[in-house]
Scaffold this motif. Structure first.
Motif, PDB file in Angstrom:
ATOM      1  N   ARG A  57       0.844  -1.204   0.000  1.00 57.25           N
ATOM      2  CA  ARG A  57       0.000   0.000   0.000  1.00 57.25           C
ATOM      3  C   ARG A  57       0.876   1.249   0.000  1.00 57.25           C
ATOM      4  NH1 ARG A  57      -5.637  -0.204   3.033  1.00 57.25           N
ATOM      5  NH2 ARG A  57      -6.229  -2.339   2.632  1.00 57.25           N
ATOM      6  N   ARG A  58       1.890   1.280   0.856  1.00 59.93           N
ATOM      7  CA  ARG A  58       2.766   2.455   0.929  1.00 59.93           C
ATOM      8  C   ARG A  58       3.486   2.688  -0.393  1.00 59.93           C
ATOM      9  NH1 ARG A  58       4.602   0.023   5.716  1.00 59.93           N
ATOM     10  NH2 ARG A  58       6.735  -0.009   4.933  1.00 59.93           N
ATOM     11  N   GLN A  59       3.983   1.617  -1.005  1.00 56.29           N
ATOM     12  CA  GLN A  59       4.675   1.768  -2.286  1.00 56.29           C
ATOM     13  C   GLN A  59       3.730   2.293  -3.362  1.00 56.29           C
ATOM     14  OE1 GLN A  59       6.352  -2.081  -3.158  1.00 56.29           O
ATOM     15  NE2 GLN A  59       8.115  -1.756  -1.823  1.00 56.29           N
ATOM     16  N   GLY A  60       2.534   1.738  -3.438  1.00 59.50           N
ATOM     17  CA  GLY A  60       1.574   2.165  -4.454  1.00 59.50           C
ATOM     18  C   GLY A  60       1.126   3.604  -4.275  1.00 59.50           C
ATOM     19  N   ILE A  61       0.875   4.014  -3.033  1.00 61.10           N
ATOM     20  CA  ILE A  61       0.437   5.386  -2.777  1.00 61.10           C
ATOM     21  C   ILE A  61       1.578   6.363  -3.034  1.00 61.10           C
ATOM     22  CG2 ILE A  61      -0.420   6.987  -1.020  1.00 61.10           C
ATOM     23  CD1 ILE A  61      -2.485   4.967  -2.160  1.00 61.10           C
ATOM     24  N   PRO A  75      10.985   2.814   6.312  1.00 55.48           N
ATOM     25  CA  PRO A  75      12.050   1.816   6.188  1.00 55.48           C
ATOM     26  C   PRO A  75      12.264   1.305   4.762  1.00 55.48           C
ATOM     27  CG  PRO A  75      10.102   0.822   7.153  1.00 55.48           C
ATOM     28  CD  PRO A  75       9.816   2.291   7.005  1.00 55.48           C
ATOM     29  N   ASN A  76      11.282   1.463   3.873  1.00 54.81           N
ATOM     30  CA  ASN A  76      11.382   0.897   2.532  1.00 54.81           C
ATOM     31  C   ASN A  76      12.027   1.873   1.566  1.00 54.81           C
ATOM     32  OD1 ASN A  76       9.937   0.409  -0.322  1.00 54.81           O
ATOM     33  ND2 ASN A  76      10.236  -1.524   0.774  1.00 54.81           N
ATOM     34  N   ALA A  77      13.072   1.419   0.874  1.00 53.31           N
ATOM     35  CA  ALA A  77      13.823   2.291  -0.044  1.00 53.31           C
ATOM     36  C   ALA A  77      12.989   2.712  -1.250  1.00 53.31           C
ATOM     37  CB  ALA A  77      15.097   1.586  -0.509  1.00 53.31           C
ATOM     38  N   ILE A  78      12.097   1.864  -1.724  1.00 50.95           N
ATOM     39  CA  ILE A  78      11.278   2.211  -2.890  1.00 50.95           C
ATOM     40  C   ILE A  78      10.338   3.366  -2.547  1.00 50.95           C
ATOM     41  CG2 ILE A  78       9.487   1.362  -4.455  1.00 50.95           C
ATOM     42  CD1 ILE A  78      10.846  -1.375  -4.300  1.00 50.95           C
ATOM     43  N   VAL A  79       9.736   3.313  -1.366  1.00 49.78           N
ATOM     44  CA  VAL A  79       8.852   4.397  -0.940  1.00 49.78           C
ATOM     45  C   VAL A  79       9.644   5.695  -0.813  1.00 49.78           C
ATOM     46  CG1 VAL A  79       7.319   5.225   0.886  1.00 49.78           C
ATOM     47  CG2 VAL A  79       7.272   2.820   0.234  1.00 49.78           C
ATOM     48  N   ARG A  80      10.827   5.620  -0.209  1.00 46.62           N
ATOM     49  CA  ARG A  80      11.657   6.826  -0.068  1.00 46.62           C
ATOM     50  C   ARG A  80      12.063   7.372  -1.434  1.00 46.62           C
ATOM     51  NH1 ARG A  80      14.333   3.500   3.672  1.00 46.62           N
ATOM     52  NH2 ARG A  80      16.215   3.541   2.381  1.00 46.62           N
ATOM     53  N   LEU A  81      12.337   6.481  -2.386  1.00 49.27           N
ATOM     54  CA  LEU A  81      12.692   6.915  -3.736  1.00 49.27           C
ATOM     55  C   LEU A  81      11.522   7.634  -4.404  1.00 49.27           C
ATOM     56  CD1 LEU A  81      14.653   6.942  -6.149  1.00 49.27           C
ATOM     57  CD2 LEU A  81      13.687   4.724  -6.815  1.00 49.27           C
ATOM     58  N   TYR A  82      10.322   7.065  -4.326  1.00 52.74           N
ATOM     59  CA  TYR A  82       9.142   7.709  -4.911  1.00 52.74           C
ATOM     60  C   TYR A  82       8.880   9.076  -4.275  1.00 52.74           C
ATOM     61  CZ  TYR A  82       7.745   3.373  -7.309  1.00 52.74           C
ATOM     62  OH  TYR A  82       7.680   2.272  -8.117  1.00 52.74           O
ATOM     63  N   VAL A  83       9.071   9.162  -2.960  1.00 55.06           N
ATOM     64  CA  VAL A  83       8.855  10.435  -2.270  1.00 55.06           C
ATOM     65  C   VAL A  83       9.878  11.470  -2.725  1.00 55.06           C
ATOM     66  CG1 VAL A  83       9.020  11.535  -0.004  1.00 55.06           C
ATOM     67  CG2 VAL A  83       7.695   9.448  -0.270  1.00 55.06           C
ATOM     68  N   ALA A  84      11.140  11.065  -2.855  1.00 51.73           N
ATOM     69  CA  ALA A  84      12.175  11.992  -3.320  1.00 51.73           C
ATOM     70  C   ALA A  84      11.887  12.457  -4.744  1.00 51.73           C
ATOM     71  CB  ALA A  84      13.549  11.324  -3.243  1.00 51.73           C
ATOM     72  N   GLU A  85      11.437  11.543  -5.600  1.00 51.19           N
ATOM     73  CA  GLU A  85      11.098  11.920  -6.973  1.00 51.19           C
ATOM     74  C   GLU A  85       9.898  12.868  -7.007  1.00 51.19           C
ATOM     75  OE1 GLU A  85      10.594   8.092  -8.817  1.00 51.19           O
ATOM     76  OE2 GLU A  85      12.720   7.956  -9.347  1.00 51.19           O
ATOM     77  N   ALA A  86       8.915  12.636  -6.138  1.00 54.60           N
ATOM     78  CA  ALA A  86       7.751  13.532  -6.080  1.00 54.60           C
ATOM     79  C   ALA A  86       8.177  14.935  -5.664  1.00 54.60           C
ATOM     80  CB  ALA A  86       6.708  12.981  -5.110  1.00 54.60           C
TER      81      ALA A  86
END
Length: 197
Positions: free
Chosen positions: A86-90, A150-161
């Motif tokens: 859910r976190r990754q998708g959002i 804790p998840n790198a993919i979520v942090r990456l998406y947030v940085a890109e946003a």
């Protein structure tokens, strides 16, 4: 817990929404205003709103019992979900929505998207008095109890946003600078181990 994540029947819906928002029509659907209150009741009953309601709205007023929201705003709490999918998708959905250049002012000033994004990057580090000046207290009030995503993919998406918001013009950059976004990003960067992020 891990068992709860495995048995969440809706965990992949966020990924579907992320894929839908890759298209402009999908982003527009998430951003479209939804009215609640008298207008919905009137529409359901088949009657039109009264003239007094229409006149009040024409003058810039709103009915006391009517409010607006969007599907995007209802998805924001899922960024704190215990389920990783859910976190990754959002997070991916929020990144895709930032491609809508016409909506950047609304995203920053009405939705406060930057705050939702930065809350995932804020961590337990102690901030100095100078760093706290002008910074939203929600980032540092939890102190050592605050946990960075804790998840790198979520942090990456947030940085890109955040980067997409910054590329949408000078006013967006000034707004993020006024809100002291750099303090949170700098702290997150200091402890980030994933080079891609």
């Amino acid at each position: 817990t891990v068992d709860d994540e495995c048995h969440d029947p809706y965990q992949h819906v966020a990924m579907v929404i992320m894929n839908i928002t890759q298209l402009e029509i999908g982003r527009d659907f998430l951003i479209k205003l939804i009215y609640s209150g008298n207008r919905n009741k009137a529409m359901e009953s088949g009657s039109l709103p009264s003239i007094q309601e229409d006149e009040g709205k024409a003058k810039g007023g709103h009915s006391e019992s009517e409010s607006t929201t969007t599907h995007l705003q209802s998805l924001l709490p899922q960024l704190n979900s215990p389920n990783i999918y859910r976190r990754q998708g959002i997070a991916g959905t929020l990144k895709n929505v930032c491609f809508s250049q016409d909506s950047v002012w609304w995203l920053l000033n009405v939705v406060n998207l930057d705050k939702s994004l930065l809350m995932t990057l804020a961590g337990p580090e102690e901030l100095t008095i100078d760093e706290k000046v002008g910074l939203d207290p929600d980032y540092w009030l939890l102190g050592p109890q605050k946990v960075r995503e804790p998840n790198a993919i979520v942090r990456l998406y947030v940085a890109e946003a955040l980067l997409l918001l910054l590329t949408n013009g000078r006013r967006a950059r000034e707004t993020l600078r006024e809100r002291r976004t750099y303090v949170i990003i700098r702290m997150a960067d200091m402890v980030e181990e994933n080079e891609l992020v």
